[in-house]
Scaffold this active site. Structure first.
Site: not given
Ligand code: PMP
Length: 416
Positions: A133, A210, A213, A236, A374
């Site tokens: 991401h 990270d 998910q 999430k 993203c």
């Molecule tokens: N990593 C992953 C795999 C995500 O799906 C997301 C959110 N789409 C993020 C990081 C970023 O999370 P946040 O916007 O809550 O900081």
């Protein structure tokens, strides 16, 4: 539900009861019952989370840590209980290893600035994977530009699985951090984090995961994974927005210097010099998202009660059913077909632009995400401008997948 769905084992979760916990699922969209397949972007909240936040503001609200009065002590207790719950949820050795942040993005930035930056020399390397991401790409790029370090990317194959052989070849003493996603939001791939950590350790490379998910979909045990940092977001995992956490090994957190200064994070301040609190306090400058942390604690309670093994099993059944069902639609192509996959169905539908697919099926009450999620390098890898993505949550059902399939079939019909 069609016949093929009926041979699937009965769920270990009472999904009807779960659905009743989510008030938003009662609403309609364009006159149709809401079918929510965008949990990957942000999950819906059960009443247990909503009521916990409501109760906090109605009955306990005050600033934490500093007050001697009753409300401040109650608020502090609730906030620190949420830290304990969060630590227990990921099997962290200690609650002191949980730093509350705004979410995954802030957790990664904290590690970038406080842990990695002081260790970087020009020519050093930071390793990430192709399926990250943006939040696990951009902070490292910024750091590399600033320090002369080099960002290296572990490739993936056409199924959306990491090339483990290439990863092994890229590990060396030059690598100062390996950042890798546990579950890809764009592809659903579940990466073999424990194996990756074992390999990285052979070179003394710290691993940041990270987990945005992974947290809502499977049991996460940071000790079993063997990583150094684990980052996640409350929203999430059925909790509030604006809250998340960084788990870090105590030895790292103790050695790290905070990158935000202010109230709460200090022990003693004079104009000449300030001394900092111990971790995690030294990383929580200013008044934190108190209600958010408490709400995330309620989300942890909710998931614990369901049992993460049950959650994973239910979503695996939905994924298997959805994959089979959607594959029968003319022009359907799944993007991300890893052997180990969580509840994400990223797809294209012939030549129809993903945004058109998303807009049309919204008229049927079906919410999916469209675009690059993203994770632009992922869609670029597959030579696509965008994908449509149906992501699964604990409240989804086989019937909802049938509604999604029907809406997609109608969409195809409109372009014939
Ligand atoms: N990593 C992953 C795999 C995500 O799906 C997301 C959110 N789409 C993020 C990081 C970023 O999370 P946040 O916007 O809550 O900081």
């Amino acid at each position: 539900m069609n016949e093929s769905a009926q041979v699937i084992c009965p769920p270990a979760l009472d999904v009807g009861k779960i659905r009743a916990d989510f008030p938003i699922l009662q609403r309609t969209v364009h006159g149709k019952p809401l079918v929510y397949f965008d949990t990957g972007a942000s999950a819906q909240r059960p009443r247990q989370v909503i009521e916990t936040i409501d109760d906090f503001y109605r009955n306990h609200n005050a600033n934490i840590h500093r007050g001697v009065h009753t409300l401040s002590q109650e608020a502090t207790d609730l906030y620190e209980q949420a830290r304990l719950k969060t630590a227990g949820f990921i099997n962290a050795p200690s609650a002191e290893e949980i730093v509350f942040t705004r979410g995954t993005t802030e957790s990664i930035n904290l590690v970038a600035h406080s842990f990695v930056r002081p260790r970087l020399q020009p020519g050093d390397e930071i390793l990430i994977s192709w399926m990250e991401h943006h939040s696990n790409i951009v902070p490292w790029q910024m750091l590399c530009e600033e320090t002369g370090a080099v960002l290296k990317v572990v490739p993936m194959n056409q199924r959306g699985e990491l090339e483990m052989g290439a990863l092994v070849d890229m590990l060396s003493a030059r690598v100062k951090l390996l950042g890798v996603v546990h579950v890809s939001n764009a592809l659903g791939t579940i990466n073999p984090i424990a194996d990756i950590c074992t390999l990285a350790k052979q070179h003394g490379i710290p691993v940041l995961v990270d987990g945005a998910q992974a947290m809502p979909h499977q049991r996460v045990d940071v000790q079993a994974l063997g990583c150094d940092f684990y980052c996640f977001s409350g929203h999430k995992m059925y909790g509030p927005t604006g809250i998340g956490a960084l788990w870090g090994k105590a030895e790292h957190l103790q050695a790290m210097t905070p990158y935000q200064g202010g109230g709460e994070m200090i022990r003693h301040v004079t104009f000449e010099k300030s001394t900092f609190n111990e971790a995690p306090g030294k990383f929580e400058a200013g008044t934190p998202n108190i209600a958010g942390a408490i709400g995330m604690g309620a989300a942890v309670d909710y998931l614990q009660k369901l049992g993460m093994e049950n959650v994973a099993a239910w979503e695996a059944q939905l994924l298997a059913y959805g994959t089979e069902k959607l594959s029968q639609i003319e022009g359907f192509r799944m993007i991300g077909t890893a052997a180990q996959k969580a509840g994400v169905m990223s797809f294209v539908l012939g030549d129809i632009h993903a945004n058109d697919v998303g807009t049309i099926i919204d008229l049927h009450g079906v919410a999916i995400r469209t675009g690059h999620h993203c994770a632009m390098p992922v869609v670029q890898f597959f030579g696509l401008p965008a994908t449509a993505r149906a992501s699964l949550g604990i409240y989804n059902t086989f019937e909802e997948i049938d509604i999604l399939a029907e809406a997609l079939e109608k969409t195809v019909g409109m372009f014939d």
